[in-house]
Design a protein around this motif. Sequence first.
Motif, PDB file in Angstrom:
ATOM      1  N   GLU A   1     -17.622   7.424  -1.229  1.00  0.00           N
ATOM      2  CA  GLU A   1     -17.008   6.293  -1.929  1.00  0.00           C
ATOM      3  C   GLU A   1     -15.450   6.279  -1.268  1.00  0.00           C
ATOM      4  O   GLU A   1     -14.976   5.223  -1.151  1.00  0.00           O
ATOM      5  CB  GLU A   1     -17.022   6.483  -3.319  1.00  0.00           C
ATOM      6  CG  GLU A   1     -18.129   6.546  -4.015  1.00  0.00           C
ATOM      7  CD  GLU A   1     -18.376   5.187  -4.612  1.00  0.00           C
ATOM      8  OE1 GLU A   1     -17.746   4.145  -4.545  1.00  0.00           O
ATOM      9  OE2 GLU A   1     -19.381   5.055  -5.358  1.00  0.00           O
TER      10      GLU A   1
ATOM     11  N   CYS B   1       0.932  -1.266  -0.148  1.00  0.00           N
ATOM     12  CA  CYS B   1       0.112  -0.008  -0.019  1.00  0.00           C
ATOM     13  C   CYS B   1       0.745   1.291   0.140  1.00  0.00           C
ATOM     14  O   CYS B   1       1.910   1.235   0.645  1.00  0.00           O
ATOM     15  CB  CYS B   1      -0.687  -0.137   1.118  1.00  0.00           C
ATOM     16  SG  CYS B   1      -2.249  -1.320   1.273  1.00  0.00           S
TER      17      CYS B   1
ATOM     18  N   ALA C   1      -9.020   2.771  -8.838  1.00  0.00           N
ATOM     19  CA  ALA C   1     -10.494   3.053  -8.493  1.00  0.00           C
ATOM     20  C   ALA C   1     -10.738   4.597  -8.115  1.00  0.00           C
ATOM     21  O   ALA C   1     -11.876   5.129  -8.479  1.00  0.00           O
ATOM     22  CB  ALA C   1     -10.820   2.257  -7.232  1.00  0.00           C
ATOM     23  N   VAL C   2      -9.794   4.915  -7.482  1.00  0.00           N
ATOM     24  CA  VAL C   2      -9.968   6.653  -7.081  1.00  0.00           C
ATOM     25  C   VAL C   2      -9.925   7.628  -8.292  1.00  0.00           C
ATOM     26  O   VAL C   2     -10.890   8.424  -8.491  1.00  0.00           O
ATOM     27  CB  VAL C   2      -8.992   7.067  -6.136  1.00  0.00           C
ATOM     28  CG1 VAL C   2      -8.938   8.557  -6.050  1.00  0.00           C
ATOM     29  CG2 VAL C   2      -9.042   6.642  -4.690  1.00  0.00           C
TER      30      VAL C   2
ATOM     31  N   ASP D   1     -15.448   4.815   1.922  1.00  0.00           N
ATOM     32  CA  ASP D   1     -15.569   3.356   1.801  1.00  0.00           C
ATOM     33  C   ASP D   1     -14.303   2.739   1.357  1.00  0.00           C
ATOM     34  O   ASP D   1     -14.184   1.431   1.537  1.00  0.00           O
ATOM     35  CB  ASP D   1     -16.540   3.092   0.908  1.00  0.00           C
ATOM     36  CG  ASP D   1     -18.116   3.356   1.231  1.00  0.00           C
ATOM     37  OD1 ASP D   1     -18.456   3.655   2.186  1.00  0.00           O
ATOM     38  OD2 ASP D   1     -19.142   3.384   0.282  1.00  0.00           O
ATOM     39  N   LEU D   2     -13.516   3.329   0.849  1.00  0.00           N
ATOM     40  CA  LEU D   2     -12.277   2.671   0.438  1.00  0.00           C
ATOM     41  C   LEU D   2     -11.389   2.679   1.640  1.00  0.00           C
ATOM     42  O   LEU D   2     -10.125   2.444   1.599  1.00  0.00           O
ATOM     43  CB  LEU D   2     -11.487   3.606  -0.659  1.00  0.00           C
ATOM     44  CG  LEU D   2     -11.978   3.318  -1.888  1.00  0.00           C
ATOM     45  CD1 LEU D   2     -11.320   4.377  -3.092  1.00  0.00           C
ATOM     46  CD2 LEU D   2     -11.569   1.958  -2.590  1.00  0.00           C
TER      47      LEU D   2
ATOM     48  N   GLU E   1      -6.895   0.270  -5.933  1.00  0.00           N
ATOM     49  CA  GLU E   1      -7.562   1.129  -5.235  1.00  0.00           C
ATOM     50  C   GLU E   1      -7.169   2.521  -5.446  1.00  0.00           C
ATOM     51  O   GLU E   1      -8.066   3.442  -5.818  1.00  0.00           O
ATOM     52  CB  GLU E   1      -7.377   1.104  -3.694  1.00  0.00           C
ATOM     53  CG  GLU E   1      -8.178  -0.260  -2.897  1.00  0.00           C
ATOM     54  CD  GLU E   1      -7.668  -0.366  -1.506  1.00  0.00           C
ATOM     55  OE1 GLU E   1      -8.217  -1.066  -0.858  1.00  0.00           O
ATOM     56  OE2 GLU E   1      -6.427   0.114  -1.031  1.00  0.00           O
ATOM     57  N   GLU E   2      -5.865   2.924  -5.724  1.00  0.00           N
ATOM     58  CA  GLU E   2      -5.786   3.941  -6.432  1.00  0.00           C
ATOM     59  C   GLU E   2      -6.257   4.174  -7.875  1.00  0.00           C
ATOM     60  O   GLU E   2      -6.743   5.453  -8.252  1.00  0.00           O
ATOM     61  CB  GLU E   2      -4.099   4.032  -6.605  1.00  0.00           C
ATOM     62  CG  GLU E   2      -3.395   4.448  -5.264  1.00  0.00           C
ATOM     63  CD  GLU E   2      -1.769   4.844  -5.402  1.00  0.00           C
ATOM     64  OE1 GLU E   2      -1.522   5.488  -6.124  1.00  0.00           O
ATOM     65  OE2 GLU E   2      -1.112   3.863  -4.909  1.00  0.00           O
TER      66      GLU E   2
ATOM     67  N   LEU F   1      -3.613   3.168   0.397  1.00  0.00           N
ATOM     68  CA  LEU F   1      -4.072   2.276  -0.849  1.00  0.00           C
ATOM     69  C   LEU F   1      -3.293   1.569  -1.562  1.00  0.00           C
ATOM     70  O   LEU F   1      -2.212   1.841  -1.731  1.00  0.00           O
ATOM     71  CB  LEU F   1      -4.885   3.292  -1.696  1.00  0.00           C
ATOM     72  CG  LEU F   1      -5.842   4.115  -1.065  1.00  0.00           C
ATOM     73  CD1 LEU F   1      -6.494   5.308  -2.275  1.00  0.00           C
ATOM     74  CD2 LEU F   1      -7.257   3.526  -0.554  1.00  0.00           C
ATOM     75  N   ASN F   2      -3.750   0.540  -2.014  1.00  0.00           N
ATOM     76  CA  ASN F   2      -2.887  -0.144  -2.929  1.00  0.00           C
ATOM     77  C   ASN F   2      -3.037   0.108  -4.523  1.00  0.00           C
ATOM     78  O   ASN F   2      -3.909   1.045  -4.468  1.00  0.00           O
ATOM     79  CB  ASN F   2      -3.304  -1.925  -2.914  1.00  0.00           C
ATOM     80  CG  ASN F   2      -4.603  -2.075  -3.412  1.00  0.00           C
ATOM     81  OD1 ASN F   2      -5.284  -1.689  -4.179  1.00  0.00           O
ATOM     82  ND2 ASN F   2      -5.232  -3.152  -2.594  1.00  0.00           N
TER      83      ASN F   2
END
Length: 87
Positions: free
Chosen positions: A26, A5, A51-52, A29-30, A48-49, A44-45
């Motif tokens: 959102e 991460c 996803a942002v 939620d992450l 997830e980055e 964040l992994n």
Amino acid sequence: MNVMCNEVLVSYDIEDNKQRKKLHNELKDLGLLAIQKSVFWGHLNKAEESAVRRLFKQYCREGDKAFVARIKLAAQIKLNSFGYSPE
């Protein structure tokens, strides 16, 4: 923290209240922590980055601004901040 991460700072300026609130939820939620109304911090992994960045495309419109940046803020909190806990 997991070595897979990265520590990140996410910030945005979205005019539309509904879109801004959806993005806010959102990001929570992450697992990100709101350190200001439109500024989040956390770990964040890579997925997830990504996803942002997808969320930015989903909720940002022309004229809005947003970014996610890898940082090392935790090490700086004690030295260079006011009102924030190192935890």
